[in-house]
Scaffold this motif. Sequence first.
Motif, PDB file in Angstrom:
ATOM      1  N   ASP A  45       0.808  -1.219   0.000  1.00  0.00           N
ATOM      2  CA  ASP A  45       0.000   0.000   0.000  1.00  0.00           C
ATOM      3  C   ASP A  45       0.846   1.276   0.000  1.00  0.00           C
ATOM      4  N   ASN A  46       0.413   2.261   0.775  1.00  0.00           N
ATOM      5  CA  ASN A  46       1.063   3.572   0.842  1.00  0.00           C
ATOM      6  C   ASN A  46       1.711   3.746   2.206  1.00  0.00           C
ATOM      7  N   LEU A  47       2.937   4.255   2.202  1.00  0.00           N
ATOM      8  CA  LEU A  47       3.641   4.502   3.455  1.00  0.00           C
ATOM      9  C   LEU A  47       4.234   5.903   3.417  1.00  0.00           C
ATOM     10  N   ALA A  48       4.457   6.451   4.590  1.00  0.00           N
ATOM     11  CA  ALA A  48       5.105   7.765   4.689  1.00  0.00           C
ATOM     12  C   ALA A  48       6.215   7.676   5.727  1.00  0.00           C
ATOM     13  N   SER A  49       7.362   8.253   5.390  1.00  0.00           N
ATOM     14  CA  SER A  49       8.471   8.367   6.327  1.00  0.00           C
ATOM     15  C   SER A  49       8.489   9.807   6.811  1.00  0.00           C
ATOM     16  N   ARG A  50       8.365   9.969   8.117  1.00  0.00           N
ATOM     17  CA  ARG A  50       8.310  11.312   8.695  1.00  0.00           C
ATOM     18  C   ARG A  50       9.569  11.576   9.509  1.00  0.00           C
ATOM     19  N   LEU A  57       8.346  11.783   3.220  1.00  0.00           N
ATOM     20  CA  LEU A  57       8.664  11.062   1.995  1.00  0.00           C
ATOM     21  C   LEU A  57       7.620   9.967   1.836  1.00  0.00           C
ATOM     22  N   HIS A  58       6.995   9.892   0.668  1.00  0.00           N
ATOM     23  CA  HIS A  58       5.906   8.944   0.436  1.00  0.00           C
ATOM     24  C   HIS A  58       6.348   7.832  -0.504  1.00  0.00           C
ATOM     25  N   LEU A  59       5.993   6.612  -0.136  1.00  0.00           N
ATOM     26  CA  LEU A  59       6.282   5.439  -0.948  1.00  0.00           C
ATOM     27  C   LEU A  59       4.978   4.691  -1.160  1.00  0.00           C
ATOM     28  N   GLU A  60       4.659   4.424  -2.404  1.00  0.00           N
ATOM     29  CA  GLU A  60       3.455   3.675  -2.745  1.00  0.00           C
ATOM     30  C   GLU A  60       3.879   2.412  -3.479  1.00  0.00           C
ATOM     31  N   ILE A  61       3.403   1.270  -3.022  1.00  0.00           N
ATOM     32  CA  ILE A  61       3.679   0.008  -3.706  1.00  0.00           C
ATOM     33  C   ILE A  61       2.631  -0.140  -4.804  1.00  0.00           C
ATOM     34  N   LEU A  62       3.088  -0.118  -6.037  1.00  0.00           N
ATOM     35  CA  LEU A  62       2.177  -0.224  -7.177  1.00  0.00           C
ATOM     36  C   LEU A  62       1.983  -1.673  -7.616  1.00  0.00           C
ATOM     37  N   GLU A  63       3.053  -2.489  -7.427  1.00  0.00           N
ATOM     38  CA  GLU A  63       2.991  -3.882  -7.867  1.00  0.00           C
ATOM     39  C   GLU A  63       4.077  -4.676  -7.151  1.00  0.00           C
ATOM     40  N   GLN A  64       3.725  -5.865  -6.696  1.00  0.00           N
ATOM     41  CA  GLN A  64       4.690  -6.781  -6.081  1.00  0.00           C
ATOM     42  C   GLN A  64       4.625  -8.107  -6.833  1.00  0.00           C
ATOM     43  N   THR A  65       5.766  -8.575  -7.321  1.00  0.00           N
ATOM     44  CA  THR A  65       5.872  -9.904  -7.910  1.00  0.00           C
ATOM     45  C   THR A  65       7.053 -10.591  -7.217  1.00  0.00           C
ATOM     46  N   PRO A  66       7.255 -11.882  -7.459  1.00  0.00           N
ATOM     47  CA  PRO A  66       8.365 -12.552  -6.762  1.00  0.00           C
ATOM     48  C   PRO A  66       9.743 -11.924  -7.017  1.00  0.00           C
ATOM     49  N   TYR A  67       9.957 -11.333  -8.187  1.00  0.00           N
ATOM     50  CA  TYR A  67      11.290 -10.833  -8.515  1.00  0.00           C
ATOM     51  C   TYR A  67      11.377  -9.323  -8.687  1.00  0.00           C
ATOM     52  N   TRP A 134      19.038  12.098  -4.973  1.00  0.00           N
ATOM     53  CA  TRP A 134      17.820  12.236  -4.183  1.00  0.00           C
ATOM     54  C   TRP A 134      17.713  11.119  -3.145  1.00  0.00           C
ATOM     55  N   LEU A 135      17.990   9.869  -3.555  1.00  0.00           N
ATOM     56  CA  LEU A 135      17.952   8.760  -2.602  1.00  0.00           C
ATOM     57  C   LEU A 135      18.977   8.958  -1.488  1.00  0.00           C
ATOM     58  N   ARG A 136      20.181   9.394  -1.838  1.00  0.00           N
ATOM     59  CA  ARG A 136      21.224   9.651  -0.834  1.00  0.00           C
ATOM     60  C   ARG A 136      20.751  10.740   0.132  1.00  0.00           C
ATOM     61  N   PHE A 137      20.142  11.791  -0.394  1.00  0.00           N
ATOM     62  CA  PHE A 137      19.604  12.878   0.421  1.00  0.00           C
ATOM     63  C   PHE A 137      18.577  12.327   1.416  1.00  0.00           C
ATOM     64  N   CYS A 138      17.685  11.459   0.941  1.00  0.00           N
ATOM     65  CA  CYS A 138      16.644  10.880   1.805  1.00  0.00           C
ATOM     66  C   CYS A 138      17.258   9.986   2.880  1.00  0.00           C
ATOM     67  N   VAL A 139      18.230   9.168   2.509  1.00  0.00           N
ATOM     68  CA  VAL A 139      18.918   8.299   3.468  1.00  0.00           C
ATOM     69  C   VAL A 139      19.625   9.147   4.517  1.00  0.00           C
ATOM     70  N   HIS A 143      15.287   8.993   6.563  1.00  0.00           N
ATOM     71  CA  HIS A 143      14.023   8.389   6.123  1.00  0.00           C
ATOM     72  C   HIS A 143      14.158   6.874   6.080  1.00  0.00           C
ATOM     73  N   ARG A 144      13.044   6.192   6.390  1.00  0.00           N
ATOM     74  CA  ARG A 144      13.036   4.727   6.379  1.00  0.00           C
ATOM     75  C   ARG A 144      11.591   4.249   6.317  1.00  0.00           C
ATOM     76  N   PHE A 145      11.386   3.188   5.547  1.00  0.00           N
ATOM     77  CA  PHE A 145      10.065   2.561   5.427  1.00  0.00           C
ATOM     78  C   PHE A 145      10.163   1.143   5.960  1.00  0.00           C
ATOM     79  N   GLU A 146       9.242   0.793   6.850  1.00  0.00           N
ATOM     80  CA  GLU A 146       9.215  -0.541   7.436  1.00  0.00           C
ATOM     81  C   GLU A 146       7.804  -1.092   7.329  1.00  0.00           C
ATOM     82  N   PRO A 147       7.692  -2.433   7.262  1.00  0.00           N
ATOM     83  CA  PRO A 147       6.346  -3.024   7.248  1.00  0.00           C
ATOM     84  C   PRO A 147       5.581  -2.628   8.504  1.00  0.00           C
ATOM     85  N   LEU A 148       4.293  -2.474   8.381  1.00  0.00           N
ATOM     86  CA  LEU A 148       3.452  -2.040   9.495  1.00  0.00           C
ATOM     87  C   LEU A 148       3.593  -2.955  10.703  1.00  0.00           C
TER      88      LEU A 148
END
Length: 157
Positions: A45-50, A57-67, A134-139, A143-148
């Motif tokens: 789904d949708n996650l936010a790193s505060r 920073l917002h991360l939305e999972i659009l699609e998950q497949t095995p690879y 941008w990713l380096r800036f966020c790190v 910022h960090r996203f973890e499963p609920l």
Amino acid sequence: MQYPWISQVEKLLDSSPTVGGLLDLCEENYRLLMRLAPDLKRLRDNLASRRPGHLDLHLEILEQTPYTTMIRLTYFFPHGEGRQADPDAVLRVYHDARQIEVIRLEQHVLPVESSYHYPSLFNKWKINVFLSKWLRFCVDRGHRFEPLEQFLTKKHG
């Protein structure tokens, strides 16, 4: 909008890209994303790193497949009566190859349109350099996203 790392990006864009350099950059982008979302395969789904003093920073999972995992990564800025995403990236993450492919990147800082010299390789280089910084800036901002369920375990466990 001006990002503090823009001068570094401009210097990198002055260099001539190679296919090997681009692949290295895509691998580096994968490593950086894994620092932001180490359990990306488990996210939904949708996650936010505060972070205090920084935009969410917002991360939305659009699609998950095995690879692969397709995500949208963005900041939302107040704009008029709504909000504007910038930068706004759709990325396909190849877990087995440890690479990231930029599907779409919209931002207002650097021009990433086609160029006369090396249009395909050069544009991919520019987009991935921007993504890397941008990713380096966020790190660097923590910022960090973890499963609920991991967050709930830490908070209430």
